[in-house]
Design an enzyme around this catalytic site. Structure first.
Site, PDB file in Angstrom:
ATOM      1  N   GLN A  81       7.090  10.861  -0.655  1.00 19.47           N
ATOM      2  CA  GLN A  81       5.849  10.702   0.088  1.00 19.47           C
ATOM      3  C   GLN A  81       5.921  11.503   1.378  1.00 19.47           C
ATOM      4  OE1 GLN A  81       4.534   7.182   2.456  1.00 19.47           O
ATOM      5  NE2 GLN A  81       2.988   6.936   0.839  1.00 19.47           N
ATOM      6  N   TYR A 107      -3.175   6.881   9.066  1.00 24.81           N
ATOM      7  CA  TYR A 107      -2.425   8.046   9.515  1.00 24.81           C
ATOM      8  C   TYR A 107      -3.323   9.291   9.519  1.00 24.81           C
ATOM      9  CZ  TYR A 107       1.405   4.775   9.193  1.00 24.81           C
ATOM     10  OH  TYR A 107       2.194   3.670   9.371  1.00 24.81           O
ATOM     11  N   ARG A 153      -2.146   8.931  -1.814  1.00 26.75           N
ATOM     12  CA  ARG A 153      -2.311   7.501  -1.524  1.00 26.75           C
ATOM     13  C   ARG A 153      -3.528   7.285  -0.634  1.00 26.75           C
ATOM     14  NH1 ARG A 153       1.787   2.817   0.949  1.00 26.75           N
ATOM     15  NH2 ARG A 153       1.633   1.557  -0.929  1.00 26.75           N
ATOM     16  N   GLY A 198       6.002  -3.837  -4.417  1.00 26.04           N
ATOM     17  CA  GLY A 198       6.633  -3.428  -3.178  1.00 26.04           C
ATOM     18  C   GLY A 198       7.784  -4.312  -2.754  1.00 26.04           C
ATOM     19  N   ARG A 199       7.488  -5.370  -2.011  1.00 25.88           N
ATOM     20  CA  ARG A 199       8.544  -6.220  -1.458  1.00 25.88           C
ATOM     21  C   ARG A 199       9.500  -6.794  -2.499  1.00 25.88           C
ATOM     22  NH1 ARG A 199       5.231  -9.372   3.403  1.00 25.88           N
ATOM     23  NH2 ARG A 199       4.774  -7.493   4.601  1.00 25.88           N
TER      24      ARG A 199
END
Length: 392
Positions: free
Chosen positions: A105, A192, A240, A340-341
């Site tokens: 990424q 971002y 993304r 994810g987590r």
């Protein structure tokens, strides 16, 4: 009907052994470079971490700086120096040795930065000069200690500087290809740089990257996509997006759905392999304290996007069990599910989900530390736990 554990050919070029994705997660385990230009370095510990999780159909490595000027958070790796490239080669070699596939990424944080992390203490840059009020980043305070610092007022990128950003990303993609990544993902989510340009409320510019039209607001991302696809080839670039996201103090955009559908169509025309959809509401704050709150997928909106985007959709939305992941695939609207987590404490997550084995839970205080393997590579596979239990 798609099955969570069946193989897939991503973008017509990258074979995946299942439809489970390990999404990018910042973990701050980099090493310090010897030279100031080295930046924060990937290392052997990171290679072990990713290698342990190589049974995922696709790993998307943590957010990686394309340049020193994009370094908004302490201890995040880059891909712009030779030392960084050597470190990433350790990672890709280990993942491939274990039969996995890995994308990198690429990000530029834009206004989500602090001068203590930037070359010569320069100000952050952004689409405009508006600060991300209420947001913070992991940076150095006045006493030199690391902690969460409020973002600073950015300097608006000039038109020529924005155009030059295209080459910066292209060079980063070239570096990623040289060190063995199977592809790259452009981080156009979470407040971002790319999203700062795409938001119709935040982007008040009047140049060719300005907010006056959809084409202008998305121009920077599209130019970067074209350059990176030219470097890696069609089918090896993902993007993304986080429609409706609030992280990074992003203002509510009344044109969010229109923008999302436009992006889906345009990205499809440019040979993008997948759209990685972070469909969650994220509060203002920082990485350590933010709580992810899943927002139910808008099936009607995604169906429209599906109709104009020929590539795959990855859905990242708080998944933590097999049932919900499979149910989401059953809708026919998404192709891969990002966990994810759960991947933090379960390096063998695919096997645990497949066999119904219980999932371990990580101590949140170890998410972002300098404690080496603690909370990072010290989680055993379930088979090892079970064998020890029998032996005892």
């Amino acid at each position: 009907m798609a099955d969570l554990f069946e193989s897939q050919l991503l973008g017509g070029t990258v074979p995946l052994r299942n439809r489970i994705v390990m999404p990018p997660m910042t973990r701050t385990r980099t090493s310090e470079g010897v030279l100031p230009t080295d930046g924060d370095l990937p290392n052997a510990l990171m290679a072990t971490y990713y290698g342990q999780r190589a049974s995922a159909g696709l790993i998307i490595a943590e957010a990686t700086d394309v340049d020193q000027s994009s370094h908004g958070y302490a201890r995040t790796p880059g891909i712009h120096s030779e030392a960084q490239m050597q470190g990433w080669r350790l990672v890709t070699d280990e993942v491939h040795r274990r039969g996995g596939a890995i994308f990198q990424q690429l990000w530029h944080v834009g206004r989500m930065a602090h001068s203590s992390m930037l070359p010569n203490g320069q100000a952050p840059v952004g689409a405009t000069g508006q600060r991300a009020e209420g947001s913070s980043v992991f940076a150095h305070g006045a006493d030199g200690r690391l902690g969460y610092m409020p973002t600073e007022t950015p300097r608006p990128l000039g038109t020529d500087e924005a155009s030059a950003m295209v080459d910066t990303f292209a060079k980063a993609a070239a570096n990623a290809r040289k060190v063995g990544f199977d592809g790259v993902e452009l981080h156009a989510a979470n407040g971002y740089l790319f999203e700062q340009f795409m938001n119709s409320v935040l982007n008040t510019r009047t140049d060719r990257y300005g907010g006056g039209s959809m084409e202008d607001r998305t121009r920077l991302l599209m130019e970067v996509v074209e350059a990176v696809v030219a470097e890696f080839g069609p089918g090896r670039v993902g993007v993304r997006l986080s429609p409706f996201g609030k992280y990074g103090s992003m203002p509510t955009d009344p044109l969010v759905e229109e923008t999302f559908l436009y992006l889906a169509e345009q990205l499809g025309r440019r040979g993008v392999a997948y759209i990685h959809l972070l469909y969650e509401l994220m509060p203002d704050g920082n990485m350590e304290t933010a709580e992810f709150k899943p927002r139910y997928l808008d099936y009607a909106l995604l169906a429209k996007a599906r109709a104009v985007f020929p590539g795959a959709f990855i859905w990242c939305g708080g998944f933590n069990d097999r049932e919900r992941g499979q149910a989401s695939l059953d809708t026919g609207l998404v192709d891969l599910i990002a966990f994810g987590r759960p991947y933090i404490a379960n390096p063998d997550l695919v096997e645990r989900l497949k066999h119904g084995w219980p999932l371990a839970v990580a101590d949140r205080s170890t998410y972002y530390t300098r404690r080496g393997e603690v909370g990072y590579t010290d989680f055993p596979a379930y088979r090892s736990v079970a064998l020890h239990a029998v032996a005892d």
